[in-house]
Enzyme design. Structure first.
Site, PDB file in Angstrom:
ATOM      1  N   CYS A 235       0.827  -1.204   0.000  1.00  0.00           N
ATOM      2  CA  CYS A 235       0.000   0.000   0.000  1.00  0.00           C
ATOM      3  C   CYS A 235       0.864   1.259   0.000  1.00  0.00           C
ATOM      4  O   CYS A 235       1.733   1.419  -0.855  1.00  0.00           O
ATOM      5  CB  CYS A 235      -0.966  -0.053   1.176  1.00  0.00           C
ATOM      6  SG  CYS A 235      -2.271   1.197   1.117  1.00  0.00           S
ATOM      7  N   ASP A 328      -8.652  -5.937  -5.512  1.00  0.00           N
ATOM      8  CA  ASP A 328      -8.316  -4.843  -4.603  1.00  0.00           C
ATOM      9  C   ASP A 328      -9.328  -3.719  -4.783  1.00  0.00           C
ATOM     10  O   ASP A 328      -9.485  -3.176  -5.871  1.00  0.00           O
ATOM     11  CB  ASP A 328      -6.898  -4.349  -4.927  1.00  0.00           C
ATOM     12  CG  ASP A 328      -6.381  -3.301  -3.956  1.00  0.00           C
ATOM     13  OD1 ASP A 328      -7.169  -2.770  -3.156  1.00  0.00           O
ATOM     14  OD2 ASP A 328      -5.162  -3.023  -4.003  1.00  0.00           O
ATOM     15  N   HIS A 362      -6.784  -6.397  -1.199  1.00  0.00           N
ATOM     16  CA  HIS A 362      -5.682  -5.458  -0.966  1.00  0.00           C
ATOM     17  C   HIS A 362      -4.680  -5.972   0.056  1.00  0.00           C
ATOM     18  O   HIS A 362      -3.473  -5.838  -0.127  1.00  0.00           O
ATOM     19  CB  HIS A 362      -6.264  -4.124  -0.488  1.00  0.00           C
ATOM     20  CG  HIS A 362      -5.251  -3.034  -0.324  1.00  0.00           C
ATOM     21  ND1 HIS A 362      -4.609  -2.443  -1.397  1.00  0.00           N
ATOM     22  CD2 HIS A 362      -4.763  -2.417   0.791  1.00  0.00           C
ATOM     23  CE1 HIS A 362      -3.772  -1.517  -0.957  1.00  0.00           C
ATOM     24  NE2 HIS A 362      -3.847  -1.483   0.362  1.00  0.00           N
TER      25      HIS A 362
END
Length: 420
Positions: A235, A328, A362
């Site tokens: 991320c 995601d 994610h």
């Protein structure tokens, strides 16, 4: 008499367990239930139903679940299908050194609970220990100059390939991935950069010189094998990891899990040079039917492969492993990874590998971790949908963790890879 066995009873959290049942009647249907409590006392639980074979045995490596939280042959399904009792919970180990998770396994009759009737006791039960450090791994608290974090060293004299571990929007110091990586032979520095100790409580800028100090700190350690280091990141951490790979020649191998190829919010600053954030379109924020917020469309202006906002990945000298969850819902990670690899190809570079997983969300973590599909992030949104389908996400975690270690060994310690 029915007997439940699991081998081994104590293992690392990323290692598989072989679960078997004996002593059942032929074709008997039973319920296997798993549960654990995290360090705050929050309960996570899972259940699956199995039918014994003609000799009254069930082997999770051979036999399919008939229903419950998953269906099919999944030897570790009871672990990765654990769900929080309280909505929006995420299982994330805090104290990795001193106590394992204790997973309670119960073999039960598959009767449904009926009001006023006490359920029959389990036929058998076990407690499994799931550790985040292997024997001999040491943890060193880091508070040196500006640096804050924890360094995990494998047992032995080394030297070991060095890796910096970066998480993202959660802030704080997150250690569970670094401790597991150290358990597999890497000197791993879990580096905090906001929301921890005396670090900033929010990020106005990303100061790449701070991360450069982290690299230099790691390389100075006598048990770390130089001349370069690796990055393991997700991320916002992957956004920073990409900037580090571009600007720091010591970065030889970068694992970027579901990250962007541009600056998303806080400008990146390195020796006076500033990379500004790409524009975002808040109106492209979506909310699903359950009221969970999704951000994966807010950077659609970066979709052009020649976008001026893309970081100059072609300037990096090291190698890249992109790990992408195609479901995601926080970032359009697949599109951003495709942009980055297209930049590399256009520059004649072949220094990358892309692992793209349909159905993965994610938060791709070490294997057998439960899927966290939705969780709270109060300063950003009350509940964020991270995406992911349980079975496909679990498969992505198991496959990618092996590939990550192979990639880091190959590019950080090619001569020692067979010994790690």
């Amino acid at each position: 008499m029915a007997k439940l066995t699991a081998t081994p009873l104590s293992a690392l959290a990323d290692e598989p367990v072989h679960i078997r049942i004996t002593g059942l009647a032929p074709s008997q249907v039973v319920s296997l239930q798993a549960s654990l409590k995290d360090e705050k006392g929050n309960l996570f639980a899972s259940q699956a139903f199995y039918r014994a074979n003609e000799v009254g045995e069930v082997d999770l490596e051979r036999d399919p679940s008939l229903g419950g939280d998953y269906v099919g042959i999944h030897p570790m399904g009871l672990f990765w299908s654990l769900k929080p009792e309280k909505p929006l919970g995420r299982l994330m180990k805090k104290d990795v050194m001193n106590s394992p998770y204790q997973v309670h396994l119960q073999l039960c009759h598959p009767s449904l609970p009926v009001k006023g009737i006490v359920a029959s006791p389990p036929m058998d039960s076990l407690i499994l220990e799931r550790w985040y450090v292997a024997p001999g791994v040491t943890r060193i608290q880091v508070k040196e100059g500006r640096l804050r974090g924890a360094l995990f060293l494998p047992p032995g004299e080394g030297p070991f390939p060095g890796v910096i571990d970066l998480f993202g929007g959660c802030g704080g110091l997150i250690e569970f991935r670094a401790s597991l990586l150290a358990s597999h032979g890497f000197a791993t520095f879990a580096l905090a950069y906001w929301g921890y100790d005396d670090l900033p409580s929010h990020l106005e800028t990303i100061d790449l010189e701070y991360f450069e100090e982290g690299v230099e700190f790691l390389l100075r350690h006598p048990k770390v094998l130089g001349p370069g280091v690796g990055i393991l990141s997700v991320c916002l951490g992957a956004e920073i990891g990409l900037s580090m790979a571009i600007n720091l020649k010591q970065v030889k191998a970068s694992v970027l899990i579901n990250g962007p190829n541009f600056v998303t919010d806080s400008p990146h600053v390195y020796h006076g040079q500033v990379n500004q954030a790409a524009p975002s379109n808040v109106e492209f924020t979506t909310t699903n039917a359950l009221g969970h917020v999704e951000f994966y469309r807010v950077f659609e202006e970066t979709a052009d492969k020649d976008s001026k906002y893309c970081l100059p990945i072609e300037q990096a000298q090291g190698h890249f492993l992109f790990v992408v969850g195609e479901d995601d819902k926080n970032l359009n990670s697949k599109m951003h990874a495709d942009q980055a690899t297209a930049q590399l190809v256009k520059s004649g570079k072949r220094n990358w590998t892309l692992l793209s997983y349909p159905g993965a969300g994610h938060l791709i973590e070490p294997p057998y971790s439960p899927l966290c599909k939705v969780s709270r992030m109060p300063y950003l949104a009350p509940n964020i949908n991270w995406g992911g389908e349980v079975i496909l996400h679990a498969a992505a975690q198991e496959h990618s963790w092996k590939e990550i270690q192979t990639f880091l060994k190959k590019h950080l310690s090619p001569d020692l890879g067979s010994q790690l």
